[in-house]
Scaffold this motif. Structure first.
Motif, PDB file in Angstrom:
ATOM      1  N   LEU A  78      72.349  -4.897 110.450  1.00  0.00           N
ATOM      2  CA  LEU A  78      71.855  -4.851 111.764  1.00  0.00           C
ATOM      3  C   LEU A  78      72.713  -6.311 112.627  1.00  0.00           C
ATOM      4  O   LEU A  78      73.288  -7.587 112.393  1.00  0.00           O
ATOM      5  N   LYS A  79      73.772  -5.569 113.348  1.00  0.00           N
ATOM      6  CA  LYS A  79      73.868  -6.591 115.138  1.00  0.00           C
ATOM      7  C   LYS A  79      73.238  -7.342 115.211  1.00  0.00           C
ATOM      8  O   LYS A  79      71.829  -6.234 115.377  1.00  0.00           O
ATOM      9  N   GLU A  80      73.716  -8.837 115.629  1.00  0.00           N
ATOM     10  CA  GLU A  80      72.998  -8.945 116.318  1.00  0.00           C
ATOM     11  C   GLU A  80      71.969  -8.276 117.838  1.00  0.00           C
ATOM     12  O   GLU A  80      72.680  -7.680 118.686  1.00  0.00           O
ATOM     13  N   GLY A  81      70.433  -8.441 117.926  1.00  0.00           N
ATOM     14  CA  GLY A  81      69.811  -7.618 118.548  1.00  0.00           C
ATOM     15  C   GLY A  81      69.153  -6.353 118.543  1.00  0.00           C
ATOM     16  O   GLY A  81      68.346  -5.542 119.313  1.00  0.00           O
ATOM     17  N   GLY A  82      70.070  -6.139 117.141  1.00  0.00           N
ATOM     18  CA  GLY A  82      68.710  -4.410 116.842  1.00  0.00           C
ATOM     19  C   GLY A  82      68.311  -4.784 115.851  1.00  0.00           C
ATOM     20  O   GLY A  82      67.026  -5.239 116.036  1.00  0.00           O
ATOM     21  N   GLU A  83      67.890  -3.015 116.053  1.00  0.00           N
ATOM     22  CA  GLU A  83      66.136  -2.998 115.455  1.00  0.00           C
ATOM     23  C   GLU A  83      65.606  -1.435 115.055  1.00  0.00           C
ATOM     24  O   GLU A  83      66.793  -1.361 114.695  1.00  0.00           O
ATOM     25  N   ILE A  84      65.798  -1.954 113.687  1.00  0.00           N
ATOM     26  CA  ILE A  84      64.970  -0.745 113.039  1.00  0.00           C
ATOM     27  C   ILE A  84      63.780   0.229 113.377  1.00  0.00           C
ATOM     28  O   ILE A  84      63.201  -1.293 112.846  1.00  0.00           O
ATOM     29  N   ARG A  85      63.074   0.545 113.612  1.00  0.00           N
ATOM     30  CA  ARG A  85      61.500   0.919 113.346  1.00  0.00           C
ATOM     31  C   ARG A  85      61.394   1.978 112.199  1.00  0.00           C
ATOM     32  O   ARG A  85      61.915   3.305 112.458  1.00  0.00           O
ATOM     33  N   PHE A  86      59.948   1.515 112.142  1.00  0.00           N
ATOM     34  CA  PHE A  86      59.413   2.605 111.243  1.00  0.00           C
ATOM     35  C   PHE A  86      58.235   2.201 111.182  1.00  0.00           C
ATOM     36  O   PHE A  86      57.588   1.163 110.738  1.00  0.00           O
ATOM     37  N   GLU A  87      56.997   3.117 111.687  1.00  0.00           N
ATOM     38  CA  GLU A  87      55.813   3.419 112.101  1.00  0.00           C
ATOM     39  C   GLU A  87      55.282   4.521 110.672  1.00  0.00           C
ATOM     40  O   GLU A  87      54.846   6.229 111.062  1.00  0.00           O
ATOM     41  N   PRO A  88      54.705   4.060 109.451  1.00  0.00           N
ATOM     42  CA  PRO A  88      54.498   4.708 108.557  1.00  0.00           C
ATOM     43  C   PRO A  88      53.435   5.624 108.432  1.00  0.00           C
ATOM     44  O   PRO A  88      52.161   4.656 109.463  1.00  0.00           O
ATOM     45  N   PRO A  89      53.105   6.930 108.439  1.00  0.00           N
ATOM     46  CA  PRO A  89      51.705   7.519 108.644  1.00  0.00           C
ATOM     47  C   PRO A  89      50.992   6.825 107.677  1.00  0.00           C
ATOM     48  O   PRO A  89      51.000   6.414 106.959  1.00  0.00           O
ATOM     49  N   LEU A 106      72.200   7.012 105.949  1.00  0.00           N
ATOM     50  CA  LEU A 106      71.698   7.988 106.586  1.00  0.00           C
ATOM     51  C   LEU A 106      71.355   6.560 107.634  1.00  0.00           C
ATOM     52  O   LEU A 106      71.632   6.819 108.883  1.00  0.00           O
ATOM     53  N   LEU A 107      71.173   6.266 107.405  1.00  0.00           N
ATOM     54  CA  LEU A 107      70.376   4.110 108.118  1.00  0.00           C
ATOM     55  C   LEU A 107      71.610   3.632 108.500  1.00  0.00           C
ATOM     56  O   LEU A 107      71.999   3.220 109.284  1.00  0.00           O
ATOM     57  N   ASP A 108      72.601   3.339 107.756  1.00  0.00           N
ATOM     58  CA  ASP A 108      73.444   2.670 107.186  1.00  0.00           C
ATOM     59  C   ASP A 108      74.375   3.433 108.306  1.00  0.00           C
ATOM     60  O   ASP A 108      75.666   2.389 109.483  1.00  0.00           O
ATOM     61  N   ASN A 109      75.006   4.772 108.949  1.00  0.00           N
ATOM     62  CA  ASN A 109      75.503   5.327 109.601  1.00  0.00           C
ATOM     63  C   ASN A 109      75.064   4.971 111.129  1.00  0.00           C
ATOM     64  O   ASN A 109      76.239   5.190 112.089  1.00  0.00           O
ATOM     65  N   ALA A 110      73.693   4.794 111.114  1.00  0.00           N
ATOM     66  CA  ALA A 110      73.249   4.794 112.275  1.00  0.00           C
ATOM     67  C   ALA A 110      73.010   3.351 113.161  1.00  0.00           C
ATOM     68  O   ALA A 110      73.647   3.459 113.804  1.00  0.00           O
ATOM     69  N   VAL A 111      73.384   2.815 112.002  1.00  0.00           N
ATOM     70  CA  VAL A 111      73.676   1.184 112.588  1.00  0.00           C
ATOM     71  C   VAL A 111      75.362   1.258 113.005  1.00  0.00           C
ATOM     72  O   VAL A 111      76.085   0.420 113.648  1.00  0.00           O
ATOM     73  N   LYS A 112      76.066   1.320 112.011  1.00  0.00           N
ATOM     74  CA  LYS A 112      77.490   1.756 111.955  1.00  0.00           C
ATOM     75  C   LYS A 112      78.343   2.157 113.528  1.00  0.00           C
ATOM     76  O   LYS A 112      79.155   1.439 113.621  1.00  0.00           O
ATOM     77  N   TYR A 113      77.608   3.384 112.983  1.00  0.00           N
ATOM     78  CA  TYR A 113      78.322   4.575 114.684  1.00  0.00           C
ATOM     79  C   TYR A 113      77.963   3.866 115.613  1.00  0.00           C
ATOM     80  O   TYR A 113      78.015   4.786 116.193  1.00  0.00           O
ATOM     81  N   THR A 114      76.645   2.963 116.063  1.00  0.00           N
ATOM     82  CA  THR A 114      76.445   2.588 117.368  1.00  0.00           C
ATOM     83  C   THR A 114      77.101   1.205 117.942  1.00  0.00           C
ATOM     84  O   THR A 114      77.026   0.312 117.666  1.00  0.00           O
ATOM     85  N   GLU A 115      78.026   1.026 118.731  1.00  0.00           N
ATOM     86  CA  GLU A 115      78.956   0.338 119.206  1.00  0.00           C
ATOM     87  C   GLU A 115      78.220  -0.844 120.042  1.00  0.00           C
ATOM     88  O   GLU A 115      78.123  -1.725 119.844  1.00  0.00           O
ATOM     89  N   LYS A 116      76.753  -0.356 120.024  1.00  0.00           N
ATOM     90  CA  LYS A 116      76.054  -1.861 120.540  1.00  0.00           C
ATOM     91  C   LYS A 116      75.024  -1.948 119.553  1.00  0.00           C
ATOM     92  O   LYS A 116      75.317  -1.378 118.999  1.00  0.00           O
ATOM     93  N   ALA A 117      74.539  -3.483 120.151  1.00  0.00           N
ATOM     94  CA  ALA A 117      73.205  -3.100 119.377  1.00  0.00           C
ATOM     95  C   ALA A 117      72.199  -1.932 118.942  1.00  0.00           C
ATOM     96  O   ALA A 117      71.654  -1.584 120.355  1.00  0.00           O
ATOM     97  N   PRO A 118      72.100  -1.116 117.944  1.00  0.00           N
ATOM     98  CA  PRO A 118      71.676  -0.241 117.972  1.00  0.00           C
ATOM     99  C   PRO A 118      69.854  -0.434 117.984  1.00  0.00           C
ATOM    100  O   PRO A 118      69.683  -2.013 117.340  1.00  0.00           O
ATOM    101  N   THR A 119      69.820   0.831 118.179  1.00  0.00           N
ATOM    102  CA  THR A 119      68.480   0.726 117.863  1.00  0.00           C
ATOM    103  C   THR A 119      67.461   2.092 117.089  1.00  0.00           C
ATOM    104  O   THR A 119      67.998   3.510 117.800  1.00  0.00           O
TER     105      THR A 119
END
Length: 320
Positions: free
Chosen positions: A190-201, A221-234
């Motif tokens: 993750l870039k600084e300021g980014g986050e991955i949110r997961f709320e399990p059922p 899929l998570l890696d692509n979501a992080v890599k291809y978001t130019e800003k700090a990803p959510t």
């Protein structure tokens, strides 16, 4: 015209044929008729007609050479078209192979160079007296070695992903725990300021699947979501379960994917064109691998994208 024919005389006044005769040239029956046979035509209201009953078969027989020539020409044109298609296809494959080799070279060259430089530093005598610096370079070597290992694993994955050659080792998996582990691994990139949110059922989701491949699907899929978001990803990942199976969705807030590329991104080696800017490295194998594994589990993957982000949705059966 050397063809059998039939001729006759039609009386327009009485509206009837007053004379008719068929001439067969093969039997040489073209002798002049006697005067008693041919009627006396003493007025103007007559039509004289000649009919060739065999004209269709005759013309067809004479045109066989043209039909044969047309068939040969058609075969030549089809073969020529197929040859051009094969040449263009081979050219495209050659370009893809060249791009793949170039990407792989760059992907491997960077960590190898970093590891070599760090090793040179660690060989110096002064480094022993600088434990913080020693730890720093050791961490760099470990990080780059892990990166190199991930790239090698991704290439090796493709050796087993071809259709009808994927071997799945199915077992009961707690999907909530598997996703949590994948999120923990992906957070390292993750870039600084980014986050991955997961709320399990609330309730655990149990699925019968291959644990290694399913982990790779979620991580890719998570890696692509992080890599291809130019800003700090959510990145938001969610999982749900119903009678039809399991649904896993991964949503990012990147710039999105053009609709014309939605089908192409799942093809081997395909990467979305970015002009001369290549700020994200890769082989174009990740989504191809994901789709093959999902289909091997008899599931499907869909993509929905807009200028506000992209969502990948994976549908898997609970058991087979």
């Amino acid at each position: 015209i050397a063809e059998d024919f039939e001729y006759g005389v039609f009386d327009c006044t009485n509206k009837e044929m007053v004379y008719g005769r068929y001439v067969d040239l093969k039997e040489d029956n073209a002798s002049e008729p006697t005067s008693s046979q041919f009627p006396q035509l003493n007025k103007d209201a007559y039509y004289f007609g000649v009919y060739f009953p065999n004209k269709t078969s005759t013309l067809a027989g004479e045109m066989w050479i043209w039909g044969f020539s047309s068939l040969v020409l058609l075969i030549v044109v089809v073969f020529f078209g197929y040859t051009l298609s094969a040449i263009f296809r081979q050219k495209k494959l050659s370009e893809i192979q060249k791009d793949f080799i170039n990407n792989m070279t760059h992907e491997f060259k960077t960590p190898i160079s970093t590891i070599a430089l760090s090793s040179d530093v660690l060989q110096s005598k002064e480094i022993v007296q600088q434990p913080e610096r020693l730890t720093q370079y050791a961490q760099i070597i470990k990080k780059e070695a892990t990166r190199l290992q991930n790239q090698v694993d991704r290439v090796l994955q493709m050796a087993t992903v071809e259709k009808n050659t994927i071997s799945l080792t199915r077992q009961e998996i707690n999907l909530n725990e598997l996703i949590a582990q994948s999120v923990q691994s992906a957070q390292l990139n993750l870039k600084e300021g980014g986050e991955i949110r997961f709320e399990p059922p609330v309730e655990d989701i149990i699925i019968n699947a291959d644990k290694v491949h399913l982990t790779n699907i979620i991580y890719n899929l998570l890696d692509n979501a992080v890599k291809y978001t130019e800003k700090a990803p959510t990145v938001v990942i969610a999982a749900s379960s119903d009678n039809d199976g399991v649904v896993i969705s991964i949503q990012d807030d990147g710039k999105g994917i053009d609709k014309k590329d939605h089908e192409l991104i799942f093809k081997k080696f395909y990467r979305i064109p970015t002009g001369n800017v290549h700020n994200v490295k890769g082989f174009g194998l990740g989504l191809y691998y994901v789709k093959m594994i999902v289909e091997a589990h008899q599931g499907k993957i869909t993509v929905d994208s807009s200028e506000n982000g992209t969502t990948f949705t994976v549908h898997l059966p609970k058991s087979i």
